[in-house]
Motif scaffolding. Sequence first.
Motif, mmCIF file in Angstrom:
data_model
loop_
_atom_site.group_PDB
_atom_site.id
_atom_site.type_symbol
_atom_site.label_atom_id
_atom_site.label_comp_id
_atom_site.label_asym_id
_atom_site.label_seq_id
_atom_site.Cartn_x
_atom_site.Cartn_y
_atom_site.Cartn_z
ATOM 1 N N THR A 234 0.850 -1.190 0.000
ATOM 2 C CA THR A 234 0.000 0.000 0.000
ATOM 3 C C THR A 234 0.883 1.235 0.000
ATOM 4 O O THR A 234 1.860 1.307 0.755
ATOM 5 C CB THR A 234 -0.923 0.010 1.223
ATOM 6 O OG1 THR A 234 -1.634 -1.224 1.295
ATOM 7 C CG2 THR A 234 -1.920 1.162 1.136
ATOM 8 N N GLU A 235 0.549 2.199 -0.820
ATOM 9 C CA GLU A 235 1.340 3.429 -0.906
ATOM 10 C C GLU A 235 1.286 4.180 0.422
ATOM 11 O O GLU A 235 0.210 4.440 0.963
ATOM 12 C CB GLU A 235 0.819 4.312 -2.039
ATOM 13 C CG GLU A 235 0.973 3.703 -3.422
ATOM 14 C CD GLU A 235 0.408 4.586 -4.502
ATOM 15 O OE1 GLU A 235 -0.309 5.556 -4.132
ATOM 16 O OE2 GLU A 235 0.664 4.348 -5.688
ATOM 17 N N MET A 236 2.469 4.516 0.936
ATOM 18 C CA MET A 236 2.560 5.226 2.209
ATOM 19 C C MET A 236 3.173 6.617 2.036
ATOM 20 O O MET A 236 2.763 7.571 2.689
ATOM 21 C CB MET A 236 3.407 4.409 3.198
ATOM 22 C CG MET A 236 3.501 5.019 4.584
ATOM 23 S SD MET A 236 4.622 4.141 5.698
ATOM 24 C CE MET A 236 6.204 4.686 5.056
ATOM 25 N N GLY A 237 4.161 6.730 1.166
ATOM 26 C CA GLY A 237 4.866 7.989 1.015
ATOM 27 C C GLY A 237 6.064 8.047 1.947
ATOM 28 O O GLY A 237 6.165 7.260 2.899
ATOM 29 N N PRO A 238 7.007 8.917 1.708
ATOM 30 C CA PRO A 238 7.021 9.914 0.633
ATOM 31 C C PRO A 238 7.479 9.339 -0.699
ATOM 32 O O PRO A 238 8.151 8.321 -0.740
ATOM 33 C CB PRO A 238 8.028 10.938 1.156
ATOM 34 C CG PRO A 238 8.991 10.118 1.972
ATOM 35 C CD PRO A 238 8.170 9.049 2.600
ATOM 36 N N PHE A 239 7.113 10.036 -1.781
ATOM 37 C CA PHE A 239 7.567 9.710 -3.128
ATOM 38 C C PHE A 239 8.535 10.805 -3.566
ATOM 39 O O PHE A 239 8.222 11.995 -3.478
ATOM 40 C CB PHE A 239 6.398 9.630 -4.106
ATOM 41 C CG PHE A 239 5.604 8.355 -3.979
ATOM 42 C CD1 PHE A 239 5.829 7.455 -2.953
ATOM 43 C CD2 PHE A 239 4.619 8.047 -4.906
ATOM 44 C CE1 PHE A 239 5.104 6.294 -2.836
ATOM 45 C CE2 PHE A 239 3.887 6.890 -4.803
ATOM 46 C CZ PHE A 239 4.126 6.005 -3.764
ATOM 47 N N LEU A 240 9.714 10.387 -4.043
ATOM 48 C CA LEU A 240 10.754 11.337 -4.433
ATOM 49 C C LEU A 240 11.261 11.009 -5.832
ATOM 50 O O LEU A 240 11.465 9.832 -6.158
ATOM 51 C CB LEU A 240 11.924 11.309 -3.446
ATOM 52 C CG LEU A 240 11.663 11.799 -2.020
ATOM 53 C CD1 LEU A 240 12.868 11.526 -1.139
ATOM 54 C CD2 LEU A 240 11.335 13.270 -2.015
ATOM 55 N N ASP A 241 11.470 12.044 -6.633
ATOM 56 C CA ASP A 241 12.150 11.941 -7.919
ATOM 57 C C ASP A 241 13.422 12.780 -7.817
ATOM 58 O O ASP A 241 13.342 14.013 -7.661
ATOM 59 C CB ASP A 241 11.267 12.438 -9.058
ATOM 60 C CG ASP A 241 10.050 11.552 -9.269
ATOM 61 O OD1 ASP A 241 10.065 10.402 -8.781
ATOM 62 O OD2 ASP A 241 9.075 12.024 -9.890
ATOM 63 N N LEU A 242 14.576 12.119 -7.911
ATOM 64 C CA LEU A 242 15.857 12.776 -7.683
ATOM 65 C C LEU A 242 16.712 12.710 -8.936
ATOM 66 O O LEU A 242 16.625 11.751 -9.706
ATOM 67 C CB LEU A 242 16.597 12.113 -6.509
ATOM 68 C CG LEU A 242 15.826 11.990 -5.184
ATOM 69 C CD1 LEU A 242 16.634 11.204 -4.170
ATOM 70 C CD2 LEU A 242 15.471 13.362 -4.639
ATOM 71 N N SER A 243 17.552 13.711 -9.097
ATOM 72 C CA SER A 243 18.509 13.754 -10.199
ATOM 73 C C SER A 243 19.914 13.905 -9.619
ATOM 74 O O SER A 243 20.117 14.590 -8.615
ATOM 75 C CB SER A 243 18.204 14.917 -11.147
ATOM 76 O OG SER A 243 18.212 16.147 -10.447
ATOM 77 N N LEU A 244 20.873 13.264 -10.248
ATOM 78 C CA LEU A 244 22.249 13.293 -9.770
ATOM 79 C C LEU A 244 22.915 14.624 -10.102
ATOM 80 O O LEU A 244 22.727 15.176 -11.191
ATOM 81 C CB LEU A 244 23.044 12.144 -10.394
ATOM 82 C CG LEU A 244 22.650 10.726 -9.961
ATOM 83 C CD1 LEU A 244 23.458 9.712 -10.741
ATOM 84 C CD2 LEU A 244 22.861 10.539 -8.479
ATOM 85 N N ARG A 245 23.719 15.100 -9.144
ATOM 86 C CA ARG A 245 24.481 16.326 -9.339
ATOM 87 C C ARG A 245 25.942 16.065 -8.982
ATOM 88 O O ARG A 245 26.523 15.096 -9.435
ATOM 89 C CB ARG A 245 23.876 17.466 -8.504
ATOM 90 C CG ARG A 245 22.494 17.920 -8.982
ATOM 91 C CD ARG A 245 21.954 19.054 -8.144
ATOM 92 N NE ARG A 245 20.608 19.434 -8.578
ATOM 93 C CZ ARG A 245 19.855 20.323 -7.943
ATOM 94 N NH1 ARG A 245 20.318 20.937 -6.858
ATOM 95 N NH2 ARG A 245 18.634 20.614 -8.390
ATOM 96 N N ARG A 246 26.525 16.903 -8.143
ATOM 97 C CA ARG A 246 27.938 16.759 -7.783
ATOM 98 C C ARG A 246 28.142 15.548 -6.868
ATOM 99 O O ARG A 246 27.208 15.062 -6.240
ATOM 100 C CB ARG A 246 28.435 18.029 -7.087
ATOM 101 C CG ARG A 246 28.408 19.269 -7.938
ATOM 102 C CD ARG A 246 28.843 20.476 -7.116
ATOM 103 N NE ARG A 246 27.912 20.767 -6.029
ATOM 104 C CZ ARG A 246 28.102 21.704 -5.108
ATOM 105 N NH1 ARG A 246 29.215 22.435 -5.137
ATOM 106 N NH2 ARG A 246 27.208 21.918 -4.167
#
Length: 338
Positions: A234-246
Amino acid sequence: MLRTVKPRNARSKRALEAREAKEVEDVRTAIFVKGTHTGEILNGVMKELMALKRPDAISFSKKNTVHPFEDASSLEFWAGKNDASMFLVGQSTKKRPAGLIIARTFDSRLLDMCELGVDNFVSMAEFKTPKSTPGHKPMMHFASELFDTHPRFIQVKSLLMDFFNGEVIDSICLPGLEHVISVSIAPAPSLQTANPILGDSQEEDVKNLPKIHIRTYTVKLLPSGTRVPRVELTEMGPFLDLSLRRHQAADPEMWKAAMRRPKLKKQDLEKGLGKKKKNLEVDEMGDLRGRVHIAKQDLNKLQTRKMKGLKSMPVEQDGSSEESEQEDDPRQKKRKRD
């Protein structure tokens, strides 16, 4: 000359012994630090991640002027003072908005760190579902081959494993598995895994790397009619979309010292683990795995159940004459009876 601290009383002696290196390390404590500028999204992300990390989390309420990639002395000072080895620094600038820096220390010295950009965030409050109990150890799921092949994603996997990993346990209770953290990677059309990304001079190549998706689910065990229960997520959260940087890779000598394992005990030597090291390896979870090589087996020499019907008779030269005599015997008996 190294400075040695001598305890003045029994209390300080116990405190120093608690910070010494151990064969089985304690739970990694994480410190959440806010930079000079943090937005609403970044504050929400740090609050949600701290809820997943509790009770092994320390939050700094005040904002701090900290730049880990330029000067890491403040992180090393906080690590020694609070006996913490993980840091989550939130900093938002015009060039790098909504940035999260995950840093890891060894012996109160900075080991490595990675900067991630928050592209999308969905809070726990938007999911009207039951939440997991704070303090329970989560299950980790990495759904991509890049976490084992690409150097940047290998570092991210290692940092997330150390960040969310809880207490070392000997056995697992199924009702205690309440939530799972799934980490996946967005599809990438073309990605070269042979050339690793080193240093900040190749920032243009970071844009070509796929995004990282972090999803959190609660686990519900239902009866299935067998010993193995049916599992529902069951979806609980949090949902994150991350992008790579340094990022900053670890020093080879320091990494070698950090990955050093204790010597085998006498009990393990008696079992034979210390005598033969060939074809033995330890996986990421710390389990010892062995590989056994067996020669090709001849099935003709396989010992099976002895049965008279399957027993082979010795072959003789005059076998044909004996068979003909055996075939004639019943006919002669019938003639005698007649």
